[in-house]
Write a protein that holds these residues in place. Structure first.
Motif, PDB file in Angstrom:
ATOM      1  N   ILE A  37       0.855  -1.188   0.000  1.00 31.13           N
ATOM      2  CA  ILE A  37       0.000   0.000   0.000  1.00 31.13           C
ATOM      3  C   ILE A  37       0.892   1.239   0.000  1.00 31.13           C
ATOM      4  CG2 ILE A  37      -1.808   1.266   1.222  1.00 31.13           C
ATOM      5  CD1 ILE A  37      -2.755  -1.424   0.031  1.00 31.13           C
ATOM      6  N   LEU A  38       0.667   2.120  -0.965  1.00 25.87           N
ATOM      7  CA  LEU A  38       1.520   3.296  -1.143  1.00 25.87           C
ATOM      8  C   LEU A  38       0.796   4.544  -0.649  1.00 25.87           C
ATOM      9  CD1 LEU A  38       2.632   2.542  -4.833  1.00 25.87           C
ATOM     10  CD2 LEU A  38       3.707   1.755  -2.702  1.00 25.87           C
ATOM     11  N   ARG A  39       1.543   5.392   0.072  1.00 28.60           N
ATOM     12  CA  ARG A  39       1.033   6.725   0.441  1.00 28.60           C
ATOM     13  C   ARG A  39       1.688   7.703  -0.508  1.00 28.60           C
ATOM     14  NH1 ARG A  39       2.599   9.754   4.420  1.00 28.60           N
ATOM     15  NH2 ARG A  39       0.951  11.167   5.078  1.00 28.60           N
ATOM     16  N   LEU A  40       0.918   8.197  -1.450  1.00 29.16           N
ATOM     17  CA  LEU A  40       1.483   9.097  -2.451  1.00 29.16           C
ATOM     18  C   LEU A  40       1.514  10.505  -1.890  1.00 29.16           C
ATOM     19  CD1 LEU A  40      -0.666   7.466  -5.238  1.00 29.16           C
ATOM     20  CD2 LEU A  40       1.806   7.173  -4.979  1.00 29.16           C
ATOM     21  N   ILE A  41       2.689  11.115  -1.923  1.00 27.58           N
ATOM     22  CA  ILE A  41       2.862  12.441  -1.309  1.00 27.58           C
ATOM     23  C   ILE A  41       3.578  13.377  -2.289  1.00 27.58           C
ATOM     24  CG2 ILE A  41       2.881  11.630   1.100  1.00 27.58           C
ATOM     25  CD1 ILE A  41       5.919  11.495   0.962  1.00 27.58           C
ATOM     26  N   ASP A  42       3.538  14.672  -1.977  1.00 30.38           N
ATOM     27  CA  ASP A  42       4.318  15.600  -2.799  1.00 30.38           C
ATOM     28  C   ASP A  42       5.686  15.830  -2.154  1.00 30.38           C
ATOM     29  OD1 ASP A  42       3.977  17.414  -0.736  1.00 30.38           O
ATOM     30  OD2 ASP A  42       2.503  18.662  -1.814  1.00 30.38           O
ATOM     31  N   LYS A  43       6.469  16.720  -2.770  1.00 28.36           N
ATOM     32  CA  LYS A  43       7.853  16.892  -2.281  1.00 28.36           C
ATOM     33  C   LYS A  43       7.896  17.424  -0.845  1.00 28.36           C
ATOM     34  CE  LYS A  43      10.364  16.671  -6.458  1.00 28.36           C
ATOM     35  NZ  LYS A  43       9.562  17.012  -7.675  1.00 28.36           N
ATOM     36  N   LYS A  44       6.801  18.139  -0.464  1.00 26.54           N
ATOM     37  CA  LYS A  44       6.761  18.671   0.919  1.00 26.54           C
ATOM     38  C   LYS A  44       6.095  17.693   1.874  1.00 26.54           C
ATOM     39  CE  LYS A  44       6.715  23.472  -0.524  1.00 26.54           C
ATOM     40  NZ  LYS A  44       5.732  24.390  -1.138  1.00 26.54           N
TER      41      LYS A  44
ATOM     42  N   ALA B  99      -2.756  10.876  -2.167  1.00 25.75           N
ATOM     43  CA  ALA B  99      -3.666   9.737  -2.362  1.00 25.75           C
ATOM     44  C   ALA B  99      -3.009   8.456  -1.840  1.00 25.75           C
ATOM     45  CB  ALA B  99      -3.994   9.583  -3.846  1.00 25.75           C
ATOM     46  N   LYS B 100      -3.836   7.398  -1.767  1.00 24.34           N
ATOM     47  CA  LYS B 100      -3.297   6.070  -1.449  1.00 24.34           C
ATOM     48  C   LYS B 100      -3.562   5.133  -2.609  1.00 24.34           C
ATOM     49  CE  LYS B 100      -4.007   6.274   3.495  1.00 24.34           C
ATOM     50  NZ  LYS B 100      -4.407   5.570   4.718  1.00 24.34           N
ATOM     51  N   GLY B 101      -2.635   4.232  -2.830  1.00 30.22           N
ATOM     52  CA  GLY B 101      -2.836   3.251  -3.895  1.00 30.22           C
ATOM     53  C   GLY B 101      -2.145   1.953  -3.539  1.00 30.22           C
ATOM     54  N   TYR B 102      -2.176   1.006  -4.467  1.00 30.93           N
ATOM     55  CA  TYR B 102      -1.384  -0.205  -4.243  1.00 30.93           C
ATOM     56  C   TYR B 102      -0.452  -0.410  -5.419  1.00 30.93           C
ATOM     57  CZ  TYR B 102      -4.076  -2.905  -7.654  1.00 30.93           C
ATOM     58  OH  TYR B 102      -4.629  -3.363  -8.828  1.00 30.93           O
TER      59      TYR B 102
ATOM     60  N   SER C 210       0.570   1.497 -10.573  1.00 33.13           N
ATOM     61  CA  SER C 210      -0.213   1.539  -9.340  1.00 33.13           C
ATOM     62  C   SER C 210      -1.576   2.162  -9.600  1.00 33.13           C
ATOM     63  CB  SER C 210       0.560   2.386  -8.312  1.00 33.13           C
ATOM     64  OG  SER C 210      -0.282   2.769  -7.254  1.00 33.13           O
ATOM     65  N   TRP C 211      -2.605   1.624  -8.944  1.00 34.37           N
ATOM     66  CA  TRP C 211      -3.939   2.222  -9.022  1.00 34.37           C
ATOM     67  C   TRP C 211      -4.230   2.981  -7.744  1.00 34.37           C
ATOM     68  CZ3 TRP C 211      -6.356   2.398 -13.497  1.00 34.37           C
ATOM     69  CH2 TRP C 211      -6.144   1.393 -14.453  1.00 34.37           C
ATOM     70  N   VAL C 212      -4.827   4.152  -7.861  1.00 26.63           N
ATOM     71  CA  VAL C 212      -5.246   4.920  -6.695  1.00 26.63           C
ATOM     72  C   VAL C 212      -6.454   4.227  -6.068  1.00 26.63           C
ATOM     73  CG1 VAL C 212      -6.260   7.112  -5.928  1.00 26.63           C
ATOM     74  CG2 VAL C 212      -4.397   7.102  -7.619  1.00 26.63           C
ATOM     75  N   LEU C 213      -6.462   4.112  -4.746  1.00 28.50           N
ATOM     76  CA  LEU C 213      -7.611   3.512  -4.056  1.00 28.50           C
ATOM     77  C   LEU C 213      -8.392   4.556  -3.265  1.00 28.50           C
ATOM     78  CD1 LEU C 213      -5.952   0.201  -2.743  1.00 28.50           C
ATOM     79  CD2 LEU C 213      -7.632   0.394  -4.595  1.00 28.50           C
TER      80      LEU C 213
END
Ligand code: SAH
Length: 399
Positions: free
Chosen positions: A41-48, A53-56, A65-68
Protein backbone atom coordinates in the motif's frame (compact mmCIF):
# COMPACT_ATOMS: atom_id res chain seq x y z
CA UNK A 1 -3.76 -3.42 8.57
CA UNK A 2 -0.99 -3.14 6.02
CA UNK A 3 2.03 -0.93 6.41
CA UNK A 4 1.95 2.03 4.10
CA UNK A 5 5.02 3.12 2.18
CA UNK A 6 5.60 6.78 1.27
CA UNK A 7 6.17 7.47 -2.41
CA UNK A 8 6.86 10.96 -3.76
CA UNK A 9 5.03 12.02 -6.93
CA UNK A 10 6.63 14.37 -9.44
CA UNK A 11 4.95 17.76 -9.22
CA UNK A 12 3.68 17.67 -12.83
CA UNK A 13 1.32 14.81 -12.03
CA UNK A 14 -0.13 15.97 -8.73
CA UNK A 15 -3.07 18.03 -10.05
CA UNK A 16 -4.20 15.19 -12.28
CA UNK A 17 -4.14 12.63 -9.44
CA UNK A 18 -5.90 15.04 -7.08
CA UNK A 19 -8.61 15.57 -9.70
CA UNK A 20 -9.51 11.92 -9.89
CA UNK A 21 -7.15 10.32 -12.40
CA UNK A 22 -6.75 6.77 -11.04
CA UNK A 23 -3.53 5.49 -12.61
CA UNK A 24 0.06 6.07 -11.52
CA UNK A 25 2.34 5.34 -14.43
CA UNK A 26 6.07 4.93 -14.30
CA UNK A 27 6.86 8.52 -15.20
CA UNK A 28 4.76 9.94 -12.32
CA UNK A 29 7.46 8.98 -9.83
CA UNK A 30 11.19 9.82 -9.86
CA UNK A 31 12.38 6.91 -7.79
CA UNK A 32 10.54 3.60 -7.62
CA UNK A 33 13.49 1.78 -6.03
CA UNK A 34 12.01 1.83 -2.52
CA UNK A 35 8.98 -0.13 -3.72
CA UNK A 36 9.73 -3.79 -4.30
CA UNK A 37 6.77 -5.80 -3.08
CA UNK A 38 3.67 -6.03 -5.28
CA UNK A 39 0.55 -5.47 -3.22
CA UNK A 40 2.28 -2.83 -1.04
CA UNK A 41 0.00 0.00 0.00
CA UNK A 42 1.52 3.30 -1.14
CA UNK A 43 1.03 6.72 0.44
CA UNK A 44 1.48 9.10 -2.45
CA UNK A 45 2.86 12.44 -1.31
CA UNK A 46 4.32 15.60 -2.80
CA UNK A 47 7.85 16.89 -2.28
CA UNK A 48 6.76 18.67 0.92
CA UNK A 49 5.31 15.40 2.18
CA UNK A 50 1.70 16.54 1.82
CA UNK A 51 -0.70 13.65 1.35
CA UNK A 52 -2.17 13.25 -2.14
CA UNK A 53 -3.67 9.74 -2.36
CA UNK A 54 -3.30 6.07 -1.45
CA UNK A 55 -2.84 3.25 -3.90
CA UNK A 56 -1.38 -0.21 -4.24
CA UNK A 57 1.65 -1.35 -6.19
CA UNK A 58 0.69 -3.78 -8.97
CA UNK A 59 2.45 -3.91 -12.30
CA UNK A 60 0.27 -3.94 -15.41
CA UNK A 61 1.00 -2.83 -18.97
CA UNK A 62 -1.10 0.23 -18.23
CA UNK A 63 0.94 1.44 -15.25
CA UNK A 64 2.47 0.73 -11.86
CA UNK A 65 -0.21 1.54 -9.34
CA UNK A 66 -3.94 2.22 -9.02
CA UNK A 67 -5.25 4.92 -6.69
CA UNK A 68 -7.61 3.51 -4.06
CA UNK A 69 -8.36 6.49 -1.84
CA UNK A 70 -7.90 10.24 -1.61
CA UNK A 71 -8.53 10.39 2.14
CA UNK A 72 -5.44 10.44 4.37
CA UNK A 73 -7.20 8.75 7.26
CA UNK A 74 -8.88 5.99 5.26
CA UNK A 75 -7.29 2.61 5.96
CA UNK A 76 -7.05 0.10 3.10
CA UNK A 77 -8.59 -2.85 4.92
CA UNK A 78 -11.51 -5.27 4.70
CA UNK A 79 -14.00 -2.50 5.51
CA UNK A 80 -12.60 -0.35 2.73
CA UNK A 81 -13.17 -3.11 0.17
CA UNK A 82 -16.61 -3.85 1.61
CA UNK A 83 -17.69 -0.30 0.88
CA UNK A 84 -16.40 -0.49 -2.67
CA UNK A 85 -18.09 -3.84 -3.32
CA UNK A 86 -21.41 -2.77 -1.84
CA UNK A 87 -21.42 0.44 -3.87
CA UNK A 88 -20.60 -1.53 -7.02
CA UNK A 89 -23.48 -3.93 -6.42
CA UNK A 90 -25.89 -1.10 -5.65
CA UNK A 91 -24.95 0.54 -8.96
CA UNK A 92 -26.12 -2.67 -10.74
CA UNK A 93 -29.41 -2.87 -8.82
CA UNK A 94 -31.44 -2.81 -12.05
CA UNK A 95 -29.42 -5.67 -13.48
CA UNK A 96 -30.05 -7.83 -10.41
CA UNK A 97 -33.77 -7.06 -10.66
CA UNK A 98 -33.98 -8.04 -14.34
CA UNK A 99 -34.78 -11.73 -14.69
CA UNK A 100 -34.15 -11.68 -18.44
CA UNK A 101 -30.43 -11.03 -17.95
CA UNK A 102 -28.46 -13.09 -15.45
CA UNK A 103 -24.91 -12.41 -16.62
CA UNK A 104 -23.27 -9.02 -16.19
CA UNK A 105 -20.29 -7.24 -14.67
CA UNK A 106 -20.65 -6.22 -11.04
CA UNK A 107 -17.31 -4.54 -10.49
CA UNK A 108 -15.29 -2.97 -13.28
CA UNK A 109 -11.81 -2.14 -12.02
CA UNK A 110 -11.02 1.53 -11.45
CA UNK A 111 -14.53 2.42 -12.67
CA UNK A 112 -15.68 1.03 -9.32
CA UNK A 113 -12.64 2.18 -7.38
CA UNK A 114 -10.53 -1.00 -7.45
CA UNK A 115 -8.22 -0.91 -10.46
CA UNK A 116 -6.82 -4.27 -11.52
CA UNK A 117 -9.87 -6.34 -10.54
CA UNK A 118 -13.11 -7.19 -12.26
CA UNK A 119 -15.99 -9.27 -10.92
CA UNK A 120 -18.64 -10.78 -13.20
CA UNK A 121 -21.97 -12.28 -12.16
CA UNK A 122 -23.27 -15.47 -13.77
CA UNK A 123 -26.58 -16.72 -12.38
CA UNK A 124 -25.56 -16.66 -8.69
CA UNK A 125 -21.87 -17.40 -9.31
CA UNK A 126 -19.15 -14.75 -9.30
CA UNK A 127 -16.00 -14.68 -11.38
CA UNK A 128 -13.04 -12.62 -10.09
CA UNK A 129 -10.38 -11.62 -12.62
CA UNK A 130 -7.08 -10.42 -11.14
CA UNK A 131 -4.96 -8.33 -13.49
CA UNK A 132 -1.70 -8.09 -11.51
CA UNK A 133 0.30 -9.89 -8.85
CA UNK A 134 -0.24 -6.80 -6.69
CA UNK A 135 -4.03 -7.03 -6.60
CA UNK A 136 -3.78 -10.80 -6.18
CA UNK A 137 -1.65 -10.21 -3.06
CA UNK A 138 -4.67 -8.36 -1.63
CA UNK A 139 -6.94 -11.29 -2.44
CA UNK A 140 -7.57 -12.47 1.15
CA UNK A 141 -8.84 -9.08 2.21
CA UNK A 142 -10.97 -8.59 -0.89
CA UNK A 143 -12.54 -12.05 -0.75
CA UNK A 144 -13.29 -11.61 2.95
CA UNK A 145 -14.95 -8.26 2.19
CA UNK A 146 -16.94 -9.89 -0.61
CA UNK A 147 -18.12 -12.83 1.52
CA UNK A 148 -19.30 -10.41 4.20
CA UNK A 149 -21.27 -8.34 1.66
CA UNK A 150 -22.77 -10.71 -0.89
CA UNK A 151 -24.89 -13.89 -1.03
CA UNK A 152 -23.35 -16.17 -3.60
CA UNK A 153 -23.53 -19.74 -4.80
CA UNK A 154 -19.85 -20.03 -5.67
CA UNK A 155 -16.75 -18.03 -6.53
CA UNK A 156 -14.35 -18.60 -9.43
CA UNK A 157 -11.25 -16.69 -10.50
CA UNK A 158 -8.96 -16.01 -13.45
CA UNK A 159 -5.42 -14.73 -13.15
CA UNK A 160 -4.64 -12.42 -16.02
CA UNK A 161 -1.00 -11.73 -15.21
CA UNK A 162 2.29 -13.36 -15.90
CA UNK A 163 3.49 -15.22 -12.81
CA UNK A 164 6.97 -15.67 -14.38
CA UNK A 165 7.33 -19.01 -12.71
CA UNK A 166 6.50 -17.59 -9.29
CA UNK A 167 4.45 -19.89 -7.15
CA UNK A 168 1.14 -18.20 -6.33
CA UNK A 169 -1.15 -21.16 -5.86
CA UNK A 170 -2.54 -23.96 -8.00
CA UNK A 171 -4.27 -23.23 -11.27
CA UNK A 172 -7.71 -24.10 -10.07
CA UNK A 173 -10.29 -21.51 -11.11
CA UNK A 174 -12.73 -22.61 -8.42
CA UNK A 175 -12.29 -20.66 -5.18
CA UNK A 176 -15.11 -21.48 -2.77
CA UNK A 177 -18.81 -22.15 -2.27
CA UNK A 178 -20.60 -24.57 -4.55
CA UNK A 179 -19.16 -25.63 -7.89
CA UNK A 180 -21.15 -24.40 -10.87
CA UNK A 181 -22.80 -26.84 -13.27
CA UNK A 182 -20.87 -27.44 -16.50
CA UNK A 183 -22.27 -25.77 -18.49
CA UNK A 184 -23.92 -23.11 -16.41
CA UNK A 185 -26.92 -21.70 -18.28
CA UNK A 186 -27.32 -17.93 -18.01
CA UNK A 187 -29.75 -15.56 -19.69
CA UNK A 188 -29.15 -12.42 -21.68
CA UNK A 189 -32.19 -10.41 -22.70
CA UNK A 190 -34.15 -13.64 -22.72
CA UNK A 191 -31.64 -15.66 -24.78
CA UNK A 192 -29.49 -18.38 -23.25
CA UNK A 193 -25.73 -18.88 -23.06
CA UNK A 194 -23.79 -21.92 -21.92
CA UNK A 195 -20.98 -20.77 -19.64
CA UNK A 196 -17.93 -22.71 -18.43
CA UNK A 197 -16.35 -20.94 -15.48
CA UNK A 198 -13.30 -23.19 -15.26
CA UNK A 199 -12.37 -23.84 -18.85
CA UNK A 200 -9.44 -21.60 -19.76
CA UNK A 201 -9.23 -17.86 -20.06
CA UNK A 202 -12.63 -17.28 -21.70
CA UNK A 203 -15.95 -18.49 -20.31
CA UNK A 204 -18.07 -18.54 -23.48
CA UNK A 205 -19.42 -15.02 -23.87
CA UNK A 206 -18.09 -11.47 -23.88
CA UNK A 207 -20.50 -9.56 -21.68
CA UNK A 208 -19.49 -6.15 -23.00
CA UNK A 209 -21.27 -6.80 -26.33
CA UNK A 210 -24.72 -7.31 -24.75
CA UNK A 211 -26.32 -4.16 -26.15
CA UNK A 212 -24.89 -4.83 -29.60
CA UNK A 213 -26.32 -8.36 -29.64
CA UNK A 214 -29.70 -6.98 -28.62
CA UNK A 215 -29.63 -4.40 -31.41
CA UNK A 216 -28.77 -7.10 -33.95
CA UNK A 217 -31.67 -9.26 -32.82
CA UNK A 218 -34.27 -6.53 -32.34
CA UNK A 219 -33.46 -4.11 -35.15
CA UNK A 220 -31.31 -5.60 -37.89
CA UNK A 221 -31.44 -9.38 -38.34
CA UNK A 222 -34.92 -10.07 -39.71
CA UNK A 223 -34.82 -11.92 -43.05
CA UNK A 224 -31.11 -11.22 -43.49
CA UNK A 225 -28.28 -13.51 -44.49
CA UNK A 226 -25.72 -12.95 -41.75
CA UNK A 227 -21.97 -13.59 -41.74
CA UNK A 228 -20.30 -13.56 -38.32
CA UNK A 229 -16.51 -13.42 -38.57
CA UNK A 230 -14.19 -14.17 -35.60
CA UNK A 231 -17.31 -15.77 -34.20
CA UNK A 232 -15.89 -17.59 -31.10
CA UNK A 233 -18.97 -19.33 -29.61
CA UNK A 234 -21.32 -17.66 -32.11
CA UNK A 235 -23.01 -15.28 -29.69
CA UNK A 236 -23.78 -12.74 -32.43
CA UNK A 237 -25.10 -15.53 -34.67
CA UNK A 238 -27.44 -16.74 -31.92
CA UNK A 239 -28.95 -13.27 -31.57
CA UNK A 240 -29.20 -12.88 -35.35
CA UNK A 241 -31.00 -16.23 -35.61
CA UNK A 242 -33.33 -15.29 -32.75
CA UNK A 243 -34.07 -12.04 -34.58
CA UNK A 244 -35.28 -13.96 -37.63
CA UNK A 245 -32.17 -14.08 -39.82
CA UNK A 246 -32.66 -16.11 -43.01
CA UNK A 247 -29.35 -17.86 -42.33
CA UNK A 248 -26.19 -17.37 -40.32
CA UNK A 249 -22.59 -18.29 -41.12
CA UNK A 250 -20.10 -18.27 -38.25
CA UNK A 251 -16.39 -18.33 -39.07
CA UNK A 252 -13.63 -18.91 -36.54
CA UNK A 253 -10.21 -20.46 -36.74
CA UNK A 254 -10.42 -22.30 -33.42
CA UNK A 255 -11.61 -25.91 -33.60
CA UNK A 256 -13.50 -25.53 -30.34
CA UNK A 257 -15.75 -22.95 -31.98
CA UNK A 258 -17.70 -25.68 -33.82
CA UNK A 259 -19.05 -27.64 -30.81
CA UNK A 260 -19.33 -24.45 -28.75
CA UNK A 261 -21.39 -22.67 -31.39
CA UNK A 262 -23.64 -25.70 -31.93
CA UNK A 263 -24.23 -25.81 -28.20
CA UNK A 264 -25.29 -22.13 -28.05
CA UNK A 265 -27.73 -22.66 -30.93
CA UNK A 266 -29.26 -25.80 -29.50
CA UNK A 267 -29.90 -24.44 -25.99
CA UNK A 268 -31.82 -21.64 -27.70
CA UNK A 269 -33.86 -24.14 -29.76
CA UNK A 270 -32.53 -22.70 -33.00
CA UNK A 271 -32.81 -24.91 -36.06
CA UNK A 272 -29.24 -25.88 -36.98
CA UNK A 273 -30.28 -26.45 -40.62
CA UNK A 274 -30.02 -22.77 -41.47
CA UNK A 275 -26.85 -22.18 -39.44
CA UNK A 276 -23.53 -22.69 -41.08
CA UNK A 277 -20.44 -23.06 -38.87
CA UNK A 278 -17.04 -22.85 -40.56
CA UNK A 279 -13.74 -23.57 -38.84
CA UNK A 280 -11.32 -21.57 -40.97
CA UNK A 281 -9.05 -18.56 -41.07
CA UNK A 282 -11.33 -15.60 -41.80
CA UNK A 283 -8.91 -14.25 -44.40
CA UNK A 284 -9.10 -17.50 -46.35
CA UNK A 285 -12.87 -17.51 -46.02
CA UNK A 286 -13.00 -14.05 -47.65
CA UNK A 287 -11.15 -15.42 -50.66
CA UNK A 288 -13.56 -18.36 -50.84
CA UNK A 289 -16.58 -16.05 -50.59
CA UNK A 290 -15.29 -13.82 -53.38
CA UNK A 291 -14.58 -16.88 -55.58
CA UNK A 292 -18.10 -18.20 -54.93
CA UNK A 293 -19.59 -14.73 -55.36
CA UNK A 294 -21.21 -14.91 -51.94
CA UNK A 295 -22.84 -11.71 -50.71
CA UNK A 296 -24.32 -11.18 -47.25
CA UNK A 297 -26.98 -8.75 -46.00
CA UNK A 298 -25.15 -8.30 -42.71
CA UNK A 299 -21.55 -8.96 -41.71
CA UNK A 300 -20.30 -8.82 -38.12
CA UNK A 301 -16.58 -8.14 -37.72
CA UNK A 302 -15.19 -8.39 -34.21
CA UNK A 303 -11.54 -9.43 -34.40
CA UNK A 304 -9.16 -9.68 -31.46
CA UNK A 305 -6.90 -6.60 -31.11
CA UNK A 306 -3.99 -8.78 -32.00
CA UNK A 307 -3.83 -12.31 -33.40
CA UNK A 308 -1.37 -14.54 -35.11
CA UNK A 309 -2.51 -17.42 -37.29
CA UNK A 310 -0.35 -19.65 -39.52
CA UNK A 311 -0.67 -17.31 -42.48
CA UNK A 312 -1.46 -13.94 -40.95
CA UNK A 313 -0.61 -11.55 -38.21
CA UNK A 314 -3.49 -9.22 -37.53
CA UNK A 315 -3.24 -6.03 -35.52
CA UNK A 316 -6.42 -3.95 -35.25
CA UNK A 317 -4.57 -0.62 -35.25
CA UNK A 318 -2.60 -1.50 -38.40
CA UNK A 319 -4.86 -3.82 -40.37
CA UNK A 320 -8.48 -2.85 -39.72
CA UNK A 321 -8.82 -0.89 -42.98
CA UNK A 322 -7.64 -3.88 -44.99
CA UNK A 323 -10.00 -6.17 -43.10
CA UNK A 324 -12.97 -3.86 -43.75
CA UNK A 325 -12.19 -3.66 -47.44
CA UNK A 326 -12.49 -7.44 -47.64
CA UNK A 327 -15.77 -7.31 -45.72
CA UNK A 328 -17.28 -4.53 -47.83
CA UNK A 329 -16.72 -6.56 -50.97
CA UNK A 330 -18.87 -9.42 -49.72
CA UNK A 331 -21.64 -7.21 -48.34
CA UNK A 332 -24.75 -6.58 -50.44
CA UNK A 333 -25.50 -2.98 -51.35
CA UNK A 334 -27.84 -1.74 -48.67
CA UNK A 335 -26.35 -4.31 -46.31
CA UNK A 336 -25.09 -3.67 -42.79
CA UNK A 337 -21.55 -4.09 -41.49
CA UNK A 338 -21.17 -4.28 -37.73
CA UNK A 339 -17.58 -3.12 -37.28
CA UNK A 340 -16.29 -3.77 -33.79
CA UNK A 341 -13.00 -3.55 -31.93
CA UNK A 342 -11.86 -3.87 -28.35
CA UNK A 343 -8.44 -2.37 -29.10
CA UNK A 344 -7.62 0.11 -26.36
CA UNK A 345 -4.81 1.81 -28.28
CA UNK A 346 -6.97 3.96 -30.57
CA UNK A 347 -10.07 6.10 -30.15
CA UNK A 348 -13.57 5.98 -31.63
CA UNK A 349 -12.55 8.90 -33.83
CA UNK A 350 -9.62 6.95 -35.24
CA UNK A 351 -11.87 3.92 -35.73
CA UNK A 352 -14.41 5.99 -37.65
CA UNK A 353 -11.45 7.15 -39.73
CA UNK A 354 -10.57 3.52 -40.56
CA UNK A 355 -14.14 2.91 -41.72
CA UNK A 356 -14.12 6.05 -43.84
CA UNK A 357 -10.78 5.13 -45.42
CA UNK A 358 -11.88 1.60 -46.31
CA UNK A 359 -15.02 2.81 -48.10
CA UNK A 360 -13.25 5.72 -49.80
CA UNK A 361 -10.50 3.48 -51.14
CA UNK A 362 -13.15 1.25 -52.70
CA UNK A 363 -15.12 4.30 -53.89
CA UNK A 364 -18.25 2.99 -52.19
CA UNK A 365 -20.65 5.17 -50.21
CA UNK A 366 -21.73 4.34 -46.68
CA UNK A 367 -23.94 5.61 -43.91
CA UNK A 368 -23.31 5.22 -40.19
CA UNK A 369 -26.50 3.98 -38.52
CA UNK A 370 -25.42 4.00 -34.87
CA UNK A 371 -22.50 3.24 -32.60
CA UNK A 372 -21.88 1.64 -29.22
CA UNK A 373 -19.27 1.81 -26.48
CA UNK A 374 -19.18 -0.08 -23.16
CA UNK A 375 -22.55 -0.86 -21.53
CA UNK A 376 -23.57 0.57 -18.17
CA UNK A 377 -22.30 -2.34 -16.05
CA UNK A 378 -18.79 -1.83 -17.48
CA UNK A 379 -18.54 1.35 -15.49
CA UNK A 380 -15.87 3.81 -16.57
CA UNK A 381 -14.22 6.29 -14.16
CA UNK A 382 -15.28 9.87 -14.85
CA UNK A 383 -11.66 11.01 -15.16
CA UNK A 384 -10.43 7.97 -17.04
CA UNK A 385 -12.60 7.75 -20.13
CA UNK A 386 -9.76 6.21 -22.11
CA UNK A 387 -10.54 2.91 -20.41
CA UNK A 388 -13.71 2.66 -22.52
CA UNK A 389 -12.05 0.44 -25.10
CA UNK A 390 -15.15 -0.86 -26.91
CA UNK A 391 -16.04 0.66 -30.27
CA UNK A 392 -18.85 -0.76 -32.38
CA UNK A 393 -20.24 0.99 -35.46
CA UNK A 394 -23.25 -0.15 -37.52
CA UNK A 395 -22.50 0.92 -41.06
CA UNK A 396 -24.76 0.60 -44.09
CA UNK A 397 -23.21 0.02 -47.47
CA UNK A 398 -25.04 2.44 -49.75
CA UNK A 399 -25.75 1.01 -53.23
N1 SAH B 1 -16.87 -11.87 -31.74
C1 SAH B 1 -16.80 -12.83 -30.67
C2 SAH B 1 -15.52 -12.76 -29.89
C3 SAH B 1 -14.29 -12.87 -30.73
S1 SAH B 1 -12.95 -13.44 -29.80
C4 SAH B 1 -17.96 -12.64 -29.71
O1 SAH B 1 -18.44 -11.53 -29.54
O2 SAH B 1 -18.37 -13.61 -29.09
C5 SAH B 1 -11.78 -13.61 -31.07
C6 SAH B 1 -11.95 -14.88 -31.87
O3 SAH B 1 -11.22 -14.70 -33.08
C7 SAH B 1 -11.39 -16.13 -31.22
O4 SAH B 1 -12.40 -17.08 -31.09
C8 SAH B 1 -10.28 -16.60 -32.17
O5 SAH B 1 -10.24 -18.02 -32.32
C9 SAH B 1 -10.71 -15.95 -33.47
N2 SAH B 1 -9.66 -15.68 -34.47
C10 SAH B 1 -8.48 -15.06 -34.30
N3 SAH B 1 -7.84 -14.95 -35.49
C11 SAH B 1 -8.65 -15.49 -36.42
C12 SAH B 1 -8.55 -15.68 -37.85
N4 SAH B 1 -7.49 -15.26 -38.53
N5 SAH B 1 -9.58 -16.27 -38.48
C13 SAH B 1 -10.66 -16.70 -37.80
N6 SAH B 1 -10.81 -16.56 -36.46
C14 SAH B 1 -9.81 -15.97 -35.78
Amino acid sequence: MQNEIDLTLKSDFIEQIKNGYPLISKECVEDWSTITQEGSILRLIDKKKNFIAKGYYGLQNKGQSWVLSRKADEAIDTDFFKHKIKAALAYRKDFFANEQTTAFRVLNGEGDGIGGLSIDYFEGYYLFTWYSIGIYELKEMILEAFKQSVDFKGIYQKKRFDTKGRYLDDNNDFVCGKEAPRPLHVKENGAKFAIYLDDGAMVGVFLDQRDVRKAIRDKYAKDKTVLNTFSYTGAFSVFAALGGAKSTTSVDLAKRSLPKTKEQFSINNIDLEKQNIVVEDVFLYFKYAVRKKLLFDMVVVDPPSFARSKKHTFSASKDYVKLLKEVIQITNSGGIIVASTNAANFSMMTFRGFIDKAFKELKIKYKVQESYSLPKDFRVAEKFKESDYLKVVFVQRVK
